[in-house]
Motif scaffolding. Structure first.
Motif, PDB file in Angstrom:
ATOM      1  N   UNK A   3      77.442-117.205 -40.365  1.00 40.38           N
ATOM      2  CA  UNK A   3      78.007-116.931 -39.047  1.00 40.38           C
ATOM      3  C   UNK A   3      77.521-117.956 -38.019  1.00 40.38           C
ATOM      4  N   UNK A   4      76.227-118.238 -38.112  1.00 45.47           N
ATOM      5  CA  UNK A   4      75.637-119.203 -37.199  1.00 45.47           C
ATOM      6  C   UNK A   4      76.315-120.568 -37.316  1.00 45.47           C
ATOM      7  N   UNK A   5      76.530-120.992 -38.537  1.00 48.79           N
ATOM      8  CA  UNK A   5      77.144-122.307 -38.745  1.00 48.79           C
ATOM      9  C   UNK A   5      78.563-122.342 -38.210  1.00 48.79           C
ATOM     10  N   UNK A   6      79.298-121.291 -38.498  1.00 40.17           N
ATOM     11  CA  UNK A   6      80.662-121.242 -37.983  1.00 40.17           C
ATOM     12  C   UNK A   6      80.691-121.362 -36.466  1.00 40.17           C
ATOM     13  N   UNK A   7      79.820-120.588 -35.857  1.00 35.42           N
ATOM     14  CA  UNK A   7      79.793-120.597 -34.395  1.00 35.42           C
ATOM     15  C   UNK A   7      79.506-121.986 -33.854  1.00 35.42           C
ATOM     16  N   UNK A   8      78.527-122.605 -34.456  1.00 35.62           N
ATOM     17  CA  UNK A   8      78.120-123.913 -33.954  1.00 35.62           C
ATOM     18  C   UNK A   8      79.237-124.937 -34.089  1.00 35.62           C
ATOM     19  N   UNK A   9      79.945-124.815 -35.187  1.00 35.81           N
ATOM     20  CA  UNK A   9      80.998-125.804 -35.431  1.00 35.81           C
ATOM     21  C   UNK A   9      82.039-125.770 -34.320  1.00 35.81           C
ATOM     22  N   UNK A  10      82.453-124.566 -33.988  1.00 33.79           N
ATOM     23  CA  UNK A  10      83.506-124.441 -32.992  1.00 33.79           C
ATOM     24  C   UNK A  10      83.008-124.480 -31.562  1.00 33.79           C
ATOM     25  N   UNK A  11      81.715-124.601 -31.390  1.00 30.34           N
ATOM     26  CA  UNK A  11      81.131-124.378 -30.080  1.00 30.34           C
ATOM     27  C   UNK A  11      80.484-125.640 -29.524  1.00 30.34           C
ATOM     28  N   UNK A  12      81.264-126.655 -29.453  1.00 30.84           N
ATOM     29  CA  UNK A  12      80.768-127.935 -28.977  1.00 30.84           C
ATOM     30  C   UNK A  12      80.721-127.940 -27.454  1.00 30.84           C
ATOM     31  N   UNK A  13      79.776-128.651 -26.884  1.00 28.51           N
ATOM     32  CA  UNK A  13      79.800-128.667 -25.427  1.00 28.51           C
ATOM     33  C   UNK A  13      80.680-129.798 -24.924  1.00 28.51           C
ATOM     34  N   UNK A  14      80.805-129.870 -23.611  1.00 30.68           N
ATOM     35  CA  UNK A  14      81.852-130.706 -23.010  1.00 30.68           C
ATOM     36  C   UNK A  14      81.425-132.144 -22.790  1.00 30.68           C
ATOM     37  N   UNK A  15      80.191-132.451 -23.129  1.00 27.53           N
ATOM     38  CA  UNK A  15      79.688-133.779 -22.805  1.00 27.53           C
ATOM     39  C   UNK A  15      80.106-134.782 -23.875  1.00 27.53           C
ATOM     40  N   UNK A  16      80.755-135.847 -23.439  1.00 27.00           N
ATOM     41  CA  UNK A  16      81.261-136.837 -24.384  1.00 27.00           C
ATOM     42  C   UNK A  16      80.291-137.956 -24.667  1.00 27.00           C
ATOM     43  N   UNK A  17      79.419-138.261 -23.718  1.00 22.93           N
ATOM     44  CA  UNK A  17      78.465-139.345 -23.911  1.00 22.93           C
ATOM     45  C   UNK A  17      77.316-139.171 -22.928  1.00 22.93           C
ATOM     46  N   UNK A  18      76.186-139.772 -23.293  1.00 21.68           N
ATOM     47  CA  UNK A  18      74.998-139.689 -22.450  1.00 21.68           C
ATOM     48  C   UNK A  18      74.601-141.084 -22.018  1.00 21.68           C
ATOM     49  N   UNK A  19      74.162-141.198 -20.784  1.00 20.75           N
ATOM     50  CA  UNK A  19      73.704-142.492 -20.307  1.00 20.75           C
ATOM     51  C   UNK A  19      72.537-142.293 -19.355  1.00 20.75           C
ATOM     52  N   UNK A  20      71.767-143.344 -19.209  1.00 24.82           N
ATOM     53  CA  UNK A  20      70.606-143.294 -18.322  1.00 24.82           C
ATOM     54  C   UNK A  20      70.538-144.615 -17.555  1.00 24.82           C
ATOM     55  N   UNK A  21      69.998-144.527 -16.347  1.00 24.42           N
ATOM     56  CA  UNK A  21      69.920-145.699 -15.492  1.00 24.42           C
ATOM     57  C   UNK A  21      68.521-146.305 -15.556  1.00 24.42           C
ATOM     58  N   UNK A  22      68.486-147.616 -15.731  1.00 25.68           N
ATOM     59  CA  UNK A  22      67.201-148.317 -15.804  1.00 25.68           C
ATOM     60  C   UNK A  22      66.485-148.272 -14.450  1.00 25.68           C
ATOM     61  N   UNK A  23      65.205-147.964 -14.468  1.00 28.74           N
ATOM     62  CA  UNK A  23      64.420-147.894 -13.245  1.00 28.74           C
ATOM     63  C   UNK A  23      64.134-149.258 -12.641  1.00 28.74           C
ATOM     64  N   UNK A  24      64.392-150.312 -13.410  1.00 24.09           N
ATOM     65  CA  UNK A  24      64.128-151.669 -12.929  1.00 24.09           C
ATOM     66  C   UNK A  24      65.407-152.323 -12.398  1.00 24.09           C
ATOM     67  N   UNK A  25      66.435-152.428 -13.262  1.00 19.80           N
ATOM     68  CA  UNK A  25      67.637-153.190 -12.892  1.00 19.80           C
ATOM     69  C   UNK A  25      68.811-152.292 -12.510  1.00 19.80           C
TER      70      UNK A  25
END
Length: 172
Positions: A3-25
């Motif tokens: 059940x857990x696996x099934x749920x996880x499969x269909x239960x993706x979150x909405x974030x398509x990509x992750x990014x972070x900003x460099x503290x220097x440039x």
DNA sequence: GCCACCGGTGGC
DNA sequence: GCCACCGGTGGC
């Protein structure tokens, strides 16, 4: 268990990509996985991120992406605790892109939507008491940048912030 | 009957 | 005004 696996499969979150900003440039760099992103985020204030933390990359390399209207940008608060082991923090975008909703998937597949629900969960399933700390949950949602108002967009684009972001896959 | 989704609101 | 939280409900 299945059940857990099934749920996880269909239960993706909405974030398509992750990014972070460099503290220097101040260039934006993709972070390949949610896990890595959460690791960077959880102590981001004390331990900001720089381009050279990405293997083979320096500030001289062109940015992976630019902050612009080609995507829907969503800014996290820094220092959100990492999701406890065997739990997953989910962010779901509303259909109208007005805001996101946060919840966690617990190790047994149950869903919790608030700190109170975490407490209730631990009462209902005492086997997780002591293993899962209520203080390591955060239901703070990221800020959705409004792509329909460029002025707001540009204002937030100034690099004073030490924020980072996510990008939703929402197709228009 | 469940649950994803959305609207409302109380507290700050 | 913002946002964390929760109740209601419509569609399955």
């Amino acid at each position: 268990m299945s059940k857990f696996l099934e749920r996880c499969k269909g239960n993706k979150d909405s974030v398509g990509a992750y990014a972070v900003q460099c503290g220097e440039c101040s260039k934006w760099r993709f972070i390949p996985t949610k896990e890595e992103f959460e690791s960077i985020r959880h102590n981001f204030i004390e331990d900001p991120w720089y381009c050279n933390k990405k293997p083979g990359v320096t500030c001289d390399d062109p940015a992976d992406l630019e902050y612009d209207n080609t995507r829907i940008w969503v800014f996290d608060k820094p220092n959100i605790p990492k999701a406890p082991p065997n739990t997953e923090r989910m962010l779901i975008m509303r259909r109208d892109c007005s805001k996101m909703d946060a919840h966690y998937i617990m190790p047994n597949g149950k869903k919790v939507r608030s700190g109170v629900e975490v407490e209730k969960f631990l009462e209902a399933y005492p086997e997780y008491k002591g293993k899962i700390s209520p203080s390591s949950f955060s239901f703070t949602v990221p800020k959705v940048m409004d792509e329909r108002s460029p002025r707001k967009f540009e204002a937030k684009a100034s690099p004073s912030s030490n924020k980072r972001l996510k990008i939703s896959t929402k197709k228009e």
